[in-house]
Design an enzyme around this catalytic site. Structure first.
Site, PDB file in Angstrom:
ATOM      1  CE1 TYR A 121      11.446   0.966  -5.589  1.00 53.89           C
ATOM      2  CE2 TYR A 121      11.100   3.337  -5.586  1.00 53.89           C
ATOM      3  CZ  TYR A 121      10.788   2.086  -5.100  1.00 53.89           C
ATOM      4  OH  TYR A 121       9.830   1.947  -4.131  1.00 53.89           O
ATOM      5  CB  CYS A 140       3.411  14.904   6.066  1.00 56.23           C
ATOM      6  SG  CYS A 140       4.611  15.137   4.746  1.00 56.23           S
ATOM      7  NE  ARG A 142       9.586  12.963   0.770  1.00 56.90           N
ATOM      8  CZ  ARG A 142       8.751  12.778  -0.243  1.00 56.90           C
ATOM      9  NH1 ARG A 142       7.970  13.753  -0.658  1.00 56.90           N
ATOM     10  NH2 ARG A 142       8.726  11.623  -0.859  1.00 56.90           N
TER      11      ARG A 142
HETATM   12  S1  SF4 Z   1       4.080  16.658   1.247  1.00 59.01           S
HETATM   13 FE1  SF4 Z   1       3.142  15.925   3.117  1.00 59.01          FE
HETATM   14  S2  SF4 Z   1       2.026  17.688   3.982  1.00 59.01           S
HETATM   15 FE2  SF4 Z   1       2.517  18.175   1.854  1.00 59.01          FE
HETATM   16  S3  SF4 Z   1       0.671  17.586   0.723  1.00 59.01           S
HETATM   17 FE3  SF4 Z   1       2.086  15.829   0.664  1.00 59.01          FE
HETATM   18  S4  SF4 Z   1       1.482  14.538   2.414  1.00 59.01           S
HETATM   19 FE4  SF4 Z   1       0.548  16.574   2.703  1.00 59.01          FE
END
Ligand code: SF4
Length: 388
Positions: A121, A140, A142
């Site tokens: 952005y 997740c 990532r």
């Molecule tokens: S980065 Fe990914 S694995 Fe770590 S707390 Fe956040 S959602 Fe969970």
């Protein structure tokens, strides 16, 4: 659906670790050292399902497994569909990858001018400062880099990140994330916050963290003191289910807010975990009691191997429609889809506009009743508003 009772006591305590000394249990470093990371650790307390046993093999090359003892206590050992368990224990279903799923579903790699900075952005950046977390969520976004199970080798140069932000004067908002920045040492957190707050055009800084949820012991007096010295720090936390709202989390959130940090929650809509109105309603009510603004409800990103946890977007829309008008407007999160490939967050709303034309709007309210909202051209005056 997991049974919920709004009036049940908020869980708190040492649970399976009842013999652990207080000085250990309330020490965040002890919690980190004693995380459950291997299949054998979990088998001491729960009977793993076939899918979970397969999941441990897949996890080695996809996303590591780790759960703090504190958070593990929230798992119902007798319920294989426990909503806490399904977020953290791996599943053989993670090997099922659909053609729409990606390693980098929201296209962060394409907008990374230096390692660790995502600049999508115009006026803000995401600053990834670590690839480690207190516990790992199976969905997740990532996963490609978090925990390094996929051998991504994430080595952000924090100094290069500062330099990029310093040189780009349009950046007024920095979101520090990872991984989870709050597993870094106090000194490192303070250094990052001080460096960012010394950049004149950075108006405010946000921390994105699930540490208060997985590891409330981390909110030490020392860390809170560091926070309270910051002029304009905000924090987004990530709670998906009302059962995560323990007494410990309640205390942690109230303390963070008391030290001048506004809190917002970003929940992810997950199949079989929180994909119904009753659960989300219970969650947002608890958030409000913890002084946490329900901020976003995310459609689960198209991360590889997450199909078994993802809902259809219509589920989120239905939940929002069943909340609007039936609870405080302030408690209702914005449902968003982070556009595949890097389009950014797009708000998705139920349709309350039945018709829009030169006469105005035809609107539907929360009860389904129809109302007209006329445009200004429909207004008439019986006498001049201003006399010459
Ligand atoms: S980065 Fe990914 S694995 Fe770590 S707390 Fe956040 S959602 Fe969970």
């Amino acid at each position: 659906m997991y049974p919920l009772d709004e009036k049940e006591n908020w869980f708190s305590g040492k649970g399976h670790w009842s013999k652990t000394l207080d000085e250990d249990w309330f020490n965040w470093k002890w919690q980190m050292r004693n995380r459950l990371t291997k299949k054998e650790h979990f088998e001491r307390f729960i009977q793993l399902t076939e899918h979970e046993i397969q999941g441990f093999d897949i996890a080695q090359s996809k996303l590591s497994v780790a759960v703090t003892p504190y958070f593990f206590n929230l798992i119902d050992p007798n319920n294989p569909n426990c909503p806490i368990r399904k977020q953290l224990l791996p599943s053989g279903l993670e090997s099922v990858i659909s053609r729409v799923e990606k390693k980098d579903p929201v296209g962060e790699e394409n907008t990374m001018p230096v390692p660790g900075i995502v600049h999508r952005y115009p006026d803000r950046v995401l600053f990834l400062v670590t690839d480690r977390c207190a516990s790992y969520c199976r969905y997740c976004t990532r996963s490609r880099l978090v925990s390094n199970a996929q051998k991504y080798g994430f080595h952000p140069s924090i100094e290069a990140g500062f330099k990029y932000i310093e040189e780009n004067k349009s950046i007024r908002d920095v979101l520090i994330s990872g991984g989870d920045p709050l597993i870094l040492s106090d000194d490192k957190i303070e250094y990052i916050l001080n460096r960012l707050s010394s950049i004149p055009h950075v108006e405010f800084v946000r921390i994105g963290s699930r540490v208060p949820v997985f590891l409330p012991q981390r909110l030490t007096d020392q860390l809170l003191k560091i926070f309270s010295k910051q002029e304009n720090l905000w924090m987004s936390i990530h709670i998906n289910h009302p059962l995560e709202c323990t007494k410990e989390l309640y205390d942690a959130c109230r303390k963070i807010v008391a030290h001048g940090i506004p809190l917002g929650n970003q929940a992810v809509l997950l199949r079989g975990i929180n994909d119904n109105t009753q659960t989300i309603k219970s969650l947002i009510h608890r958030l409000m009691m913890m002084k946490v603004k329900p901020y976003y409800l995310y459609q689960c990103d198209l991360i590889e191997g997450s199909g078994h946890l993802r809902t259809d977007p219509s589920v989120g829309l239905k939940i929002i429609e069943e909340l609007r008008g039936f609870t405080s407007g302030y408690a209702i999160p914005q449902f968003v889809i982070d556009a595949p490939g890097g389009g950014g967050k797009i708000p998705i709303n139920p349709n309350y506009i039945i018709k829009s034309d030169e006469n105005g709007l035809v609107l539907k309210n929360y009860e389904g009743k129809i109302f007209n909202y006329p445009t200004n051209s429909d207004l008439i005056t019986t006498k001049p508003l201003f006399l010459p």
